[in-house]
Design a protein around this motif. Structure first.
Motif, PDB file in Angstrom:
ATOM      1  N   LYS A   1      78.022  59.581 -22.780  1.00  0.00           N
ATOM      2  CA  LYS A   1      79.226  59.074 -22.115  1.00  0.00           C
ATOM      3  C   LYS A   1      79.795  57.913 -22.933  1.00  0.00           C
ATOM      4  CE  LYS A   1      79.423  61.650 -18.384  1.00  0.00           C
ATOM      5  NZ  LYS A   1      80.599  62.504 -18.085  1.00  0.00           N
ATOM      6  N   PRO A   2      80.549  58.224 -23.972  1.00  0.00           N
ATOM      7  CA  PRO A   2      81.037  57.162 -24.864  1.00  0.00           C
ATOM      8  C   PRO A   2      81.866  56.095 -24.171  1.00  0.00           C
ATOM      9  CG  PRO A   2      81.336  59.329 -25.868  1.00  0.00           C
ATOM     10  CD  PRO A   2      80.930  59.567 -24.451  1.00  0.00           C
ATOM     11  N   ALA A   3      82.448  56.400 -23.030  1.00  0.00           N
ATOM     12  CA  ALA A   3      83.283  55.409 -22.347  1.00  0.00           C
ATOM     13  C   ALA A   3      82.467  54.327 -21.666  1.00  0.00           C
ATOM     14  CB  ALA A   3      84.181  56.090 -21.316  1.00  0.00           C
ATOM     15  N   VAL A   4      81.172  54.557 -21.447  1.00  0.00           N
ATOM     16  CA  VAL A   4      80.329  53.587 -20.749  1.00  0.00           C
ATOM     17  C   VAL A   4      79.968  52.442 -21.691  1.00  0.00           C
ATOM     18  CG1 VAL A   4      78.076  53.217 -19.658  1.00  0.00           C
ATOM     19  CG2 VAL A   4      79.402  55.266 -19.133  1.00  0.00           C
ATOM     20  N   LYS A   5      80.124  51.236 -21.223  1.00  0.00           N
ATOM     21  CA  LYS A   5      79.750  50.055 -21.985  1.00  0.00           C
ATOM     22  C   LYS A   5      78.223  49.924 -21.986  1.00  0.00           C
ATOM     23  CE  LYS A   5      81.040  45.151 -22.337  1.00  0.00           C
ATOM     24  NZ  LYS A   5      81.894  44.090 -21.724  1.00  0.00           N
ATOM     25  N   THR A   6      77.654  49.577 -23.136  1.00  0.00           N
ATOM     26  CA  THR A   6      76.203  49.550 -23.272  1.00  0.00           C
ATOM     27  C   THR A   6      75.723  48.212 -23.833  1.00  0.00           C
ATOM     28  OG1 THR A   6      76.393  50.555 -25.462  1.00  0.00           O
ATOM     29  CG2 THR A   6      75.967  52.046 -23.604  1.00  0.00           C
ATOM     30  N   GLY A   7      74.436  47.918 -23.596  1.00  0.00           N
ATOM     31  CA  GLY A   7      73.814  46.715 -24.119  1.00  0.00           C
ATOM     32  C   GLY A   7      72.427  47.011 -24.639  1.00  0.00           C
ATOM     33  N   PHE A   8      72.077  46.394 -25.763  1.00  0.00           N
ATOM     34  CA  PHE A   8      70.733  46.510 -26.321  1.00  0.00           C
ATOM     35  C   PHE A   8      69.979  45.226 -26.049  1.00  0.00           C
ATOM     36  CE2 PHE A   8      67.804  45.763 -29.974  1.00  0.00           C
ATOM     37  CZ  PHE A   8      66.882  46.744 -29.636  1.00  0.00           C
ATOM     38  N   LEU A   9      68.857  45.321 -25.348  1.00  0.00           N
ATOM     39  CA  LEU A   9      68.044  44.174 -24.993  1.00  0.00           C
ATOM     40  C   LEU A   9      67.107  43.798 -26.134  1.00  0.00           C
ATOM     41  CD1 LEU A   9      67.257  45.210 -21.350  1.00  0.00           C
ATOM     42  CD2 LEU A   9      68.106  42.946 -21.984  1.00  0.00           C
ATOM     43  N   GLY A  10      67.112  42.520 -26.474  1.00  0.00           N
ATOM     44  CA  GLY A  10      66.254  42.041 -27.536  1.00  0.00           C
ATOM     45  C   GLY A  10      67.022  41.167 -28.498  1.00  0.00           C
ATOM     46  N   THR A  11      66.326  40.721 -29.532  1.00  0.00           N
ATOM     47  CA  THR A  11      66.920  39.857 -30.548  1.00  0.00           C
ATOM     48  C   THR A  11      66.725  40.521 -31.905  1.00  0.00           C
ATOM     49  OG1 THR A  11      66.164  37.990 -29.187  1.00  0.00           O
ATOM     50  CG2 THR A  11      67.100  37.456 -31.338  1.00  0.00           C
ATOM     51  N   PRO A  12      67.506  41.545 -32.193  1.00  0.00           N
ATOM     52  CA  PRO A  12      67.331  42.240 -33.469  1.00  0.00           C
ATOM     53  C   PRO A  12      67.693  41.356 -34.646  1.00  0.00           C
ATOM     54  CG  PRO A  12      69.335  42.962 -32.390  1.00  0.00           C
ATOM     55  CD  PRO A  12      68.611  42.096 -31.396  1.00  0.00           C
ATOM     56  N   ALA A  13      67.135  41.671 -35.804  1.00  0.00           N
ATOM     57  CA  ALA A  13      67.500  40.955 -37.021  1.00  0.00           C
ATOM     58  C   ALA A  13      68.981  41.126 -37.299  1.00  0.00           C
ATOM     59  CB  ALA A  13      66.682  41.481 -38.191  1.00  0.00           C
ATOM     60  N   VAL A  14      69.577  40.095 -37.882  1.00  0.00           N
ATOM     61  CA  VAL A  14      71.000  40.173 -38.203  1.00  0.00           C
ATOM     62  C   VAL A  14      71.288  41.382 -39.090  1.00  0.00           C
ATOM     63  CG1 VAL A  14      72.906  38.961 -39.350  1.00  0.00           C
ATOM     64  CG2 VAL A  14      71.319  37.695 -37.894  1.00  0.00           C
ATOM     65  N   ALA A  15      70.355  41.708 -39.970  1.00  0.00           N
ATOM     66  CA  ALA A  15      70.549  42.853 -40.860  1.00  0.00           C
ATOM     67  C   ALA A  15      70.636  44.176 -40.098  1.00  0.00           C
ATOM     68  CB  ALA A  15      69.414  42.910 -41.878  1.00  0.00           C
ATOM     69  N   ASP A  16      70.126  44.208 -38.870  1.00  0.00           N
ATOM     70  CA  ASP A  16      70.163  45.440 -38.074  1.00  0.00           C
ATOM     71  C   ASP A  16      71.435  45.569 -37.243  1.00  0.00           C
ATOM     72  OD1 ASP A  16      67.656  46.155 -39.006  1.00  0.00           O
ATOM     73  OD2 ASP A  16      66.607  45.202 -37.333  1.00  0.00           O
ATOM     74  N   LEU A  17      72.227  44.527 -37.171  1.00  0.00           N
ATOM     75  CA  LEU A  17      73.406  44.541 -36.309  1.00  0.00           C
ATOM     76  C   LEU A  17      74.438  45.597 -36.700  1.00  0.00           C
ATOM     77  CD1 LEU A  17      73.907  40.711 -35.686  1.00  0.00           C
ATOM     78  CD2 LEU A  17      72.902  42.401 -34.138  1.00  0.00           C
ATOM     79  N   PRO A  18      74.695  45.830 -37.995  1.00  0.00           N
ATOM     80  CA  PRO A  18      75.698  46.859 -38.317  1.00  0.00           C
ATOM     81  C   PRO A  18      75.360  48.232 -37.738  1.00  0.00           C
ATOM     82  CG  PRO A  18      75.235  45.515 -40.239  1.00  0.00           C
ATOM     83  CD  PRO A  18      74.219  45.135 -39.198  1.00  0.00           C
ATOM     84  N   GLY A  19      74.087  48.617 -37.791  1.00  0.00           N
ATOM     85  CA  GLY A  19      73.707  49.911 -37.229  1.00  0.00           C
ATOM     86  C   GLY A  19      73.828  49.943 -35.723  1.00  0.00           C
ATOM     87  N   LEU A  20      73.415  48.878 -35.066  1.00  0.00           N
ATOM     88  CA  LEU A  20      73.492  48.827 -33.615  1.00  0.00           C
ATOM     89  C   LEU A  20      74.931  48.824 -33.128  1.00  0.00           C
ATOM     90  CD1 LEU A  20      70.676  46.179 -33.068  1.00  0.00           C
ATOM     91  CD2 LEU A  20      70.595  48.570 -32.324  1.00  0.00           C
TER      92      LEU A  20
END
Length: 290
Positions: free
Chosen positions: A199-218
């Motif tokens: 459901k691409p219209a649904v707003k989503t959140g990822f819980l945690g503190t990923p490395a800054v380098a991982d942010l582009p993929g997320l």
């Protein structure tokens, strides 16, 4: 990568910006408003967590957003409870003494409906029940509240993302008017990605503190990065904000779980977009929020 993202990543990696603001400073976001205040498991400092009473208490306090946790029973019903084990917040050991280790997934919805989910918190809440997701959504809708829904332990419940979305759809929460009142989050990046893909219209959140380098993929499938408050800094929040999420807006930061005024002001000073708290009235007053 945009220049602003590079600059923000550099700041975050240096790790010094967290200490540049006085702890009492409250910074508004780009719209000029304080962080959104979200009642963690309902107003769970004042009523038993994840129960309808906790939703009611949040509404009584004037809190617009509530957060909850969803897991699945043995017979496939979605219920609102934080732990994958029933022991901490119900009387399951008394009602079903021979059923250790008392996992949610080992009990039917009818069996869970027999449990007292309020007495552990206080006698005034004796008889409170573990709500089904449908009943919980009905109560949130009654109060015209907004919902941050966490899919718990998705590895235990294959297909729970699709099932959760089906319930949300059946309850009317996937129409245009409700999508602005709903966020689905998880500690599992795969689960968040699955929700976005379904459901691409649904707003989503990822819980945690990923490395800054991982942010582009997320940023390809999540609209928020939602870390614990002790793990963030001004620089980290700026780094997250520098990326654009799947709906064309900067990634947001909802941090957890802040229950005192000093830390509420501190993380507000970092520029977070939301604060998840067991004491939403305390945090709201501290950050001059809504």
């Amino acid at each position: 990568m945009h220049a602003r993202a590079v600059a923000a990543m550099t700041t975050a990696l240096l790790g010094t910006a967290a200490f540049l603001l006085p702890s009492s400073e409250v910074r508004a976001d780009a719209t000029g408003t304080p962080p959104t205040v979200l009642a963690h498991r309902g107003a769970s400092a004042y009523a038993p967590e994840n129960t309808l009473a906790a939703v009611d208490k949040a509404a009584e306090l004037g809190i617009k957003w509530v957060e909850n946790d969803v897991q699945r029973t043995k017979d496939g019903e979605l219920v609102v409870i934080h732990d994958d084990n029933l022991r901490r917040t119900t009387d399951v050991e008394e009602v079903f003494p021979g059923r250790a280790p008392w996992k949610v997934k080992d009990f039917t919805a009818a069996e869970i409906a027999r449990l007292d989910a309020g007495s552990w918190f206080g006698p005034a809440y004796a008889g409170a029940r573990v709500p089904t997701l449908e009943r919980y959504m009905d109560r949130v809708e009654r109060h015209r509240q907004r919902l941050l829904l966490e899919i718990k332990n998705p590895g235990l419940y294959p297909g729970i993302e699709r099932q959760t979305l089906k319930v949300l759809g059946n309850e009317g929460w996937l129409d245009r008017s409700h999508l602005g009142r709903l966020i689905v989050q998880s500690f599992s990046a795969d689960s968040v990605r699955t929700v976005h893909d379904l459901k691409p219209a649904v707003k989503t959140g990822f819980l945690g503190t990923p490395a800054v380098a991982d942010l582009p993929g997320l940023a390809g499938f999540t609209d928020q990065i939602n870390p614990s408050y002790g793990s963030i800094s001004t620089g980290y929040v700026a780094a997250v904000h520098a990326f654009t999420g799947p709906h064309g807006k900067p990634l947001e930061v909802f941090t957890w779980t802040v229950d005192d005024a000093a830390n509420a002001r501190r993380v507000a000073g970092y520029g977070v977009d939301g604060i998840i708290t067991n004491k939403p009235d305390v945090v709201r007053d501290a950050v001059r929020g809504r």
